[in-house]
Design an enzyme around this catalytic site. Structure first.
Site, PDB file in Angstrom:
ATOM      1  N   LYS A 192       0.837  -1.193   0.000  1.00 55.76           N
ATOM      2  CA  LYS A 192       0.000   0.000   0.000  1.00 55.76           C
ATOM      3  C   LYS A 192       0.880   1.253   0.000  1.00 55.76           C
ATOM      4  CE  LYS A 192      -3.678  -0.466   2.572  1.00 55.76           C
ATOM      5  NZ  LYS A 192      -4.332  -0.616   3.881  1.00 55.76           N
ATOM      6  N   ARG A 200      -3.190   3.433   8.484  1.00 54.76           N
ATOM      7  CA  ARG A 200      -3.549   2.256   7.680  1.00 54.76           C
ATOM      8  C   ARG A 200      -2.434   1.217   7.694  1.00 54.76           C
ATOM      9  NH1 ARG A 200      -4.719   4.678   1.876  1.00 54.76           N
ATOM     10  NH2 ARG A 200      -5.941   2.754   1.692  1.00 54.76           N
ATOM     11  N   GLY A 226      -8.378  -6.987   4.414  1.00 54.74           N
ATOM     12  CA  GLY A 226      -9.178  -6.897   5.621  1.00 54.74           C
ATOM     13  C   GLY A 226      -8.595  -7.600   6.839  1.00 54.74           C
ATOM     14  N   MET A 282      -5.671  -6.958   8.591  1.00 54.77           N
ATOM     15  CA  MET A 282      -5.107  -6.124   9.636  1.00 54.77           C
ATOM     16  C   MET A 282      -5.937  -4.862   9.741  1.00 54.77           C
ATOM     17  SD  MET A 282      -1.127  -6.784   9.043  1.00 54.77           S
ATOM     18  CE  MET A 282      -1.327  -6.202   7.388  1.00 54.77           C
ATOM     19  N   ARG A 289      -3.296  -1.591  -6.441  1.00 61.66           N
ATOM     20  CA  ARG A 289      -2.457  -2.800  -6.389  1.00 61.66           C
ATOM     21  C   ARG A 289      -2.861  -3.685  -7.556  1.00 61.66           C
ATOM     22  NH1 ARG A 289      -5.566  -4.518  -1.011  1.00 61.66           N
ATOM     23  NH2 ARG A 289      -7.612  -4.527  -1.932  1.00 61.66           N
ATOM     24  N   HIS A 348     -16.144  -8.770   1.214  1.00 62.54           N
ATOM     25  CA  HIS A 348     -15.064  -9.617   1.721  1.00 62.54           C
ATOM     26  C   HIS A 348     -15.118 -11.015   1.119  1.00 62.54           C
ATOM     27  CE1 HIS A 348     -13.321 -12.402   4.751  1.00 62.54           C
ATOM     28  NE2 HIS A 348     -12.359 -11.495   4.732  1.00 62.54           N
ATOM     29  N   ARG A 406       6.347 -46.543 -10.372  1.00 57.07           N
ATOM     30  CA  ARG A 406       6.588 -47.308  -9.144  1.00 57.07           C
ATOM     31  C   ARG A 406       6.025 -48.697  -9.335  1.00 57.07           C
ATOM     32  NH1 ARG A 406       4.151 -42.481  -7.865  1.00 57.07           N
ATOM     33  NH2 ARG A 406       5.278 -41.027  -6.510  1.00 57.07           N
ATOM     34  N   GLU A 432      19.164 -40.537  -3.487  1.00 57.44           N
ATOM     35  CA  GLU A 432      18.221 -40.216  -2.411  1.00 57.44           C
ATOM     36  C   GLU A 432      18.788 -40.420  -1.020  1.00 57.44           C
ATOM     37  OE1 GLU A 432      14.611 -42.401  -3.170  1.00 57.44           O
ATOM     38  OE2 GLU A 432      15.702 -44.134  -3.903  1.00 57.44           O
ATOM     39  N   SER A 484      18.391 -39.900 -11.085  1.00 63.81           N
ATOM     40  CA  SER A 484      17.091 -39.308 -10.789  1.00 63.81           C
ATOM     41  C   SER A 484      17.058 -39.013  -9.298  1.00 63.81           C
ATOM     42  CB  SER A 484      15.974 -40.281 -11.165  1.00 63.81           C
ATOM     43  OG  SER A 484      14.739 -39.732 -10.774  1.00 63.81           O
ATOM     44  N   ASN A 514      12.108 -36.821  -1.999  1.00 63.77           N
ATOM     45  CA  ASN A 514      11.378 -37.120  -0.763  1.00 63.77           C
ATOM     46  C   ASN A 514      12.320 -37.797   0.230  1.00 63.77           C
ATOM     47  OD1 ASN A 514       9.196 -36.210  -2.145  1.00 63.77           O
ATOM     48  ND2 ASN A 514       8.297 -38.220  -2.499  1.00 63.77           N
ATOM     49  N   CYS A 553      12.340 -36.843  -9.382  1.00 65.74           N
ATOM     50  CA  CYS A 553      11.037 -37.491  -9.416  1.00 65.74           C
ATOM     51  C   CYS A 553      10.332 -37.436  -8.067  1.00 65.74           C
ATOM     52  CB  CYS A 553      11.181 -38.922  -9.886  1.00 65.74           C
ATOM     53  SG  CYS A 553      12.118 -39.946  -8.749  1.00 65.74           S
ATOM     54  N   TYR A 584      15.193 -32.580 -16.457  1.00 69.31           N
ATOM     55  CA  TYR A 584      13.739 -32.685 -16.365  1.00 69.31           C
ATOM     56  C   TYR A 584      13.262 -32.747 -14.917  1.00 69.31           C
ATOM     57  CZ  TYR A 584      14.234 -37.735 -15.425  1.00 69.31           C
ATOM     58  OH  TYR A 584      14.555 -38.945 -14.870  1.00 69.31           O
TER      59      TYR A 584
HETATM   60  P1  ADP Z   1      -7.604  -2.283   3.857  1.00 66.86           P
HETATM   61  O1  ADP Z   1      -6.186  -2.664   3.742  1.00 66.86           O
HETATM   62  O2  ADP Z   1      -8.396  -3.131   4.752  1.00 66.86           O
HETATM   63  O3  ADP Z   1      -8.227  -2.036   2.513  1.00 66.86           O
HETATM   64  P2  ADP Z   1      -7.276   0.550   4.050  1.00 66.86           P
HETATM   65  O4  ADP Z   1      -6.117   1.089   4.777  1.00 66.86           O
HETATM   66  O5  ADP Z   1      -7.155   0.534   2.570  1.00 66.86           O
HETATM   67  O6  ADP Z   1      -7.606  -0.873   4.613  1.00 66.86           O
HETATM   68  O7  ADP Z   1      -8.533   1.396   4.481  1.00 66.86           O
HETATM   69  C1  ADP Z   1      -9.827   0.998   4.188  1.00 66.86           C
HETATM   70  C2  ADP Z   1     -10.583   2.123   3.579  1.00 66.86           C
HETATM   71  O8  ADP Z   1     -10.577   3.260   4.410  1.00 66.86           O
HETATM   72  C3  ADP Z   1     -10.002   2.631   2.271  1.00 66.86           C
HETATM   73  O9  ADP Z   1     -10.423   1.883   1.203  1.00 66.86           O
HETATM   74  C4  ADP Z   1     -10.535   4.016   2.201  1.00 66.86           C
HETATM   75  O10 ADP Z   1     -11.791   4.025   1.605  1.00 66.86           O
HETATM   76  C5  ADP Z   1     -10.637   4.413   3.644  1.00 66.86           C
HETATM   77  N1  ADP Z   1      -9.518   5.317   3.933  1.00 66.86           N
HETATM   78  C6  ADP Z   1      -8.291   4.996   4.351  1.00 66.86           C
HETATM   79  N2  ADP Z   1      -7.523   6.094   4.476  1.00 66.86           N
HETATM   80  C7  ADP Z   1      -8.290   7.126   4.102  1.00 66.86           C
HETATM   81  C8  ADP Z   1      -8.078   8.536   3.997  1.00 66.86           C
HETATM   82  N3  ADP Z   1      -6.895   9.072   4.275  1.00 66.86           N
HETATM   83  N4  ADP Z   1      -9.094   9.274   3.587  1.00 66.86           N
HETATM   84  C9  ADP Z   1     -10.288   8.728   3.298  1.00 66.86           C
HETATM   85  N5  ADP Z   1     -10.559   7.435   3.370  1.00 66.86           N
HETATM   86  C10 ADP Z   1      -9.568   6.635   3.779  1.00 66.86           C
HETATM   87 MG    MG Z   2      12.662 -42.969  -2.391  1.00 67.42          MG
HETATM   88 MG    MG Z   3      -7.607  -0.895   1.106  1.00 68.43          MG
END
Ligand code: ADP
Ligand code: MG
Ligand code: MG
Length: 883
Positions: free
Chosen positions: A25, A95, A104, A106, A337, A455, A566, A756, A775, A779, A843, A863
């Site tokens: 990020k 963030r 989602g 962390m 991303r 999610h 085998r 082996e 060969s 394992n 193998c 191979y």
């Molecule tokens: P996650 O990794 O769970 O997507 P984010 O850090 O991206 O968490 O935050 C989740 C949401 O919070 C973002 O998609 C955004 O919409 C909102 N957010 C985060 N930072 C800001 C900010 N500086 N201003 C406005 N919205 C924010």
């Molecule tokens: Mg063997």
């Molecule tokens: Mg995000």
């Protein structure tokens, strides 16, 4: 060390190459800012600080506090606002963001910097409803994420207030309502003996602390375990100026993909929510509108979004997943991303990007991950027309594929049922990050709420698991564990454990256990990619298989021969065969008629199988391993079955039960994996090697007579010394000479050794003087090099080792390159020094593991050999290793 990297529109110290240090990020925020996009200014605190933090036992390093203050001062100058200002405060989000995206998992806290006084100034300056909306959000997120107050305590206040006001959505609450809500939230704090720190700086430090801590919360650890994410330093923290999507109807927030992540179509795909902050979209609280409708509501912003995302896709050379916010008609970019996608989409996108000239053929080959291919090779429904009358309802086709399983209603139950060996389909109102364990073990997921970027949808697509979302017709009763759906005016009720099928490609939810069929491997998009793959790679891909049928499948999948057949698997194939094996084992007298008959029977069975395999592999090498497992593996467990067997064998061999028992019990070993097995068997029982070699050559003669081009490669297992090799080599060559002389035919064969045990690797030079190929049986080589019992270690301690970081990954899944890999390297060097054209292959199970394949390519093997179904994946991995 440098701990902080600032970014602001048009300038930044970081860039997209710095994901390890700044997290995905942070690195991409820097990159977007650098590209001149409107990114709210802020700064990333590095992943190294996360390490420092945990090394200090969960404390921020002393120096960091001052460094944060300096960075904040920079942003203040940029924005012309002050953090903690009672009239016009600057607010921040804090963030999380590791090098690998963990959707989602962390924590993130928004709207930091408000308190009881500041919020009034903020209200005076920007409007009361808006200010109170920000404050209640801060109270809730800070309470939940930083202080650990259960989310539900806030939720129930909000729900209660909405009910009291008779409104459905939080946007319908007035300024007074929100002020009331703030009051009630503070009571929640009080009730928990906690309070929101009134000092904005304390909020900031506690927020940063909470994000670092969230790296090691159970659900994040579990997510990394499931997804095999290892070797990361931790999470970075991004502190960023808040922009407000909740500033009325000219504001909003959304997420979008530059292409359709389910099927790869070239279209902007995603969702937008007016007058909301980011977490509202992801949590699936209000159902957002499809992104394209933004064009009707705010056309200039939509056009700008299209321009930005098109530019980003070109710049990043991959499909992007973008988060953005609109504040009073101004567009801000908050995240980008490379988007998670299904196998179907990955293939489509890679081919399209190449055709559009954005990436090269090589880059396209690298863009499709082995696991995407794995998904593409997974089953589909046999016949979609056949189940038409059983369709219960239709939701969003969030992640394609066919899933069939028994209905469960919670993640825990999913895990329990799975542990009992059941296949399950998980049905939820919506999923949350706590559910990932249960989602992962399910065949498919169906939810009543949430959109294409909820999610459930995002996580399922990442795994390639079928998922149907937002099925509004589902009435889920969690208490009674039932699911009710109205179909044509009548209620259909399903109970826990009932079979259901999901079609994630069409969004259908179907009653019962619908039939599945295998996926197509050739032709179409996949055929095109695989042609590129084969043009690229040097490493050949062979297969491990023991029957003519499997050989044909493997060939269709592109196998270039058999790297491991085998022979003992042929012995298990029918009761008749296993009976002959047992007679052979139980009879001690070498020249007794019983022994000779048993050997003759086995020879016949083997000859038939080998002939079929040679013909299926016409023109390709077939590598056959001589008998390998300890003989007691052919006997039943001690107990009634064993008693009965001894009786029967005594009858057949015309001897006493005691003698048979004595003989068979004598086969038991304390440490069978290091006992009488491999070539040791063929040395103690040369008649077995002779029988097998004769069967191979006779089959070769037969197949050759019928027009096949036959290339038997015979390999001797578990060799440690040259004397062992010489001993077995002599028997094999004698058998070859005898069979060829008798048939008057010449067979083009090779004899080689498996590497082996470590001693064989060290003696590779000497062995290469005798062997025509090596060969690597990785394992056993792993087992013997580590001194770890493969059969016991997993349950006893390996999972503990990987969880606690003693081992980065299970060495039986992914080759241990520095240790076991060193053995391979030594053997390659010493072997090739003696015989430069020595053929080298592997193998073991590692032959199907992409990371291991890259290593085998690097050390110069010719191979890899893997199971028939893994062959396409190994081909792809071999091509990627080449690039
Ligand atoms: P996650 O990794 O769970 O997507 P984010 O850090 O991206 O968490 O935050 C989740 C949401 O919070 C973002 O998609 C955004 O919409 C909102 N957010 C985060 N930072 C800001 C900010 N500086 N201003 C406005 N919205 C924010
Ligand atoms: Mg063997
Ligand atoms: Mg995000």
């Amino acid at each position: 060390i440098r701990r902080i990297y600032p970014f602001a529109q048009g300038k930044s110290d970081g860039d997209k190459s710095m994901k390890e240090l700044l997290g995905g990020k942070g690195a991409n925020l820097c990159e977007m800012a650098k590209c001149g996009l409107a990114v709210p200014p802020g700064f990333s605190i590095t992943t190294e600080v996360c390490q420092e933090f945990h090394a200090l036992g969960g404390k921020l390093p002393e120096e960091l506090l001052a460094e944060i203050k300096t960075a904040v001062a920079g942003v203040e100058a940029d924005m012309g606002l002050k953090f903690g200002d009672p009239k016009a405060p600057l607010l921040f989000s804090v963030r999380s963001g590791a090098a690998v995206s963990m959707p989602g998992m962390m924590d993130t806290v928004l709207n930091l910097g408000l308190n009881d006084t500041i919020v009034e100034g903020f209200a005076a300056a920007r409007g009361e409803r808006f200010a109170m909306d920000c404050y209640r959000r801060l109270l809730q997120m800070f309470g939940d994420v930083v202080l650990g107050i259960p989310h539900e305590e806030f939720e129930s206040k909000l729900t209660g207030l909405k009910a009291a006001r008779g409104v459905q959505y939080d946007v319908q609450l007035t300024a007074d309502d929100l002020r009331q809500l703030v009051k009630e939230y503070k009571e929640v704090y009080k009730h928990n003996n906690l309070e929101l720190p009134q000092d904005p700086w304390e909020q900031m430090y506690l927020g940063v602390t909470a994000v670092f801590k969230s790296w090691n919360i159970p659900r994040a650890i579990k997510y990394r375990e499931i997804n095999k994410i290892t070797g990361l330093k931790g999470t970075a923290v991004n502190v960023q100026t808040m922009v407000f999507g909740n500033y009325g109807d000219t504001s909003g927030t959304g997420v979008c993909f530059t292409r359709n992540p389910a099927n790869g179509d070239r279209e902007l795909f995603g969702e937008f929510l007016i007058n909301a902050q980011g977490e509202d979209v992801v949590a699936g609280i209000r159902t957002p509108m499809p992104i394209k409708l933004m064009n009707d509501v705010m056309p200039p912003i939509y056009a700008e979004l299209v321009a930005n995302t098109t530019m980003l896709e070109k710049h990043m050379k991959d499909m992007q997943d973008v988060e953005f916010t609109v504040q009073e008609g101004r567009l801000f970019m908050l995240q980008c991303r490379n988007g998670k996608r299904t196998g179907t989409a990955a293939l489509r996108i890679a081919l399209d990007l190449e055709a559009e000239g954005l990436i090269t053929m090589d880059e396209a080959v690298c863009m499709v991950e082995p696991r995407h291919l794995d998904q593409l090779l997974h089953p589909q429904f046999e016949d979609e027309k056949k189940y038409a009358k059983d369709v219960l309802t239709r939701g969003l086709a969030a992640s394609p594929g066919a899933a069939v399983g028994r209905l469960v209603f919670s993640a825990e139950e999913a895990e329990e049922w799975k542990a009992r060996g059941e296949r399950v389909v998980l049905c939820r109102h919506e999923t949350s990050p706590e559910d990932v364990g249960g989602m992962h073990v399910s065949e498919g997921i169906v939810t009543a709420r949430g959109g294409m970027t909820s999610h459930a949808a995002v996580v399922a697509r990442g795994w390639g698991k079928p998922c149907v979302c937002g099925c509004e017709a589902l009435q889920i009763d969690l208490k009674n564990k039932t699911l009710t759906i109205e179909v044509a005016g009548k209620d259909v009720v399903l109970k826990e454990g009932d079979w259901v099928s999901l079609n994630g490609t069409t969004g259908e939810v179907i009653k019962g256990q619908q039939g599945l069929k295998k996926a197509e491997v050739t032709g179409g998009d996949l055929g095109k990619l695989m042609a590129w793959v084969d043009k690229t790679r040097h490493l050949r891909v062979l297969t491990n298989c023991d029957t003519p049928e499997d050989a044909l499948v493997a060939r269709q999948n592109g196998a270039q021969g058999i790297g491991l057949c085998r022979t003992e698997h042929m012995f298990f194939a029918t009761p008749e065969r296993i009976a002959a094996v047992r007679r052979m084992i139980a009879e001690e007298e070498l020249d007794s008629s019983h022994k000779l008959e048993a050997l003759e029977d086995l020879k016949k069975f083997q000859r038939e199988d080998f002939e079929g395999i040679f013909r299926a592999m016409d023109g390709l090498p077939v590598t056959i391993r001589l008998l390998d497992p300890p003989l007691h593996e052919f006997l039943p467990q001690e107990g009634p079955a064993m008693v009965a067997l001894c009786k029967q064998l005594a009858l057949e061999l015309k001897t006493t039960v005691e003698r048979v028992e004595g003989r068979l019990n004598g086969l038991r070993e304390v440490n069978p994996m290091m006992g009488l097995r491999g070539c040791r068997l063929g040395i103690v029982h040369p008649e077995i090697t002779e029988m097998q070699a004769t069967a191979i050559f006779e089959a070769a003669v037969e197949a050759q007579k019928k027009g096949a081009h036959v290339h038997p490669h015979i390999m001797v297992p578990l060799v440690a010394t040259t004397e062992e090799m010489d001993h077995q080599l002599a028997i094999v060559r004698n058998a070859a000479t005898a069979v060829q002389a008798k048939a008057g035919v010449k067979i083009n064969y090779k004899v080689g050794t498996m590497i082996e045990v470590p001693r064989a690797a060290l003696q590779a030079g000497k062995l290469a003087e005798r062997a025509e190929f090596f060969s690597f049986g990785t394992n056993d080589l792993t087992q013997m090099t580590f001194g770890i019992s493969r059969d016991d270690a997993q349950a006893k301690f390996l999972s503990h080792y990987t969880r606690s970081g003693i081992l980065v990954s299970d060495p039986f899944d992914t080759l241990d390159q520095v240790g076991v890999g060193e053995m391979v390297k030594i053997a390659v060097e010493r072997g090739r020094a003696v015989k430069p054209d020595l053929e080298l292959g592997i193998c073991g199970e590692h032959g199907g593991d992409p990371a291991s394949i890259a290593f085998f390519h690097k050390v110069g093997l010719d191979y890899v050999s893997c199971s028939p179904l893994r062959v396409p994946i190994a081909r792809l991995a071999a091509a990627q290793a080449q690039i």
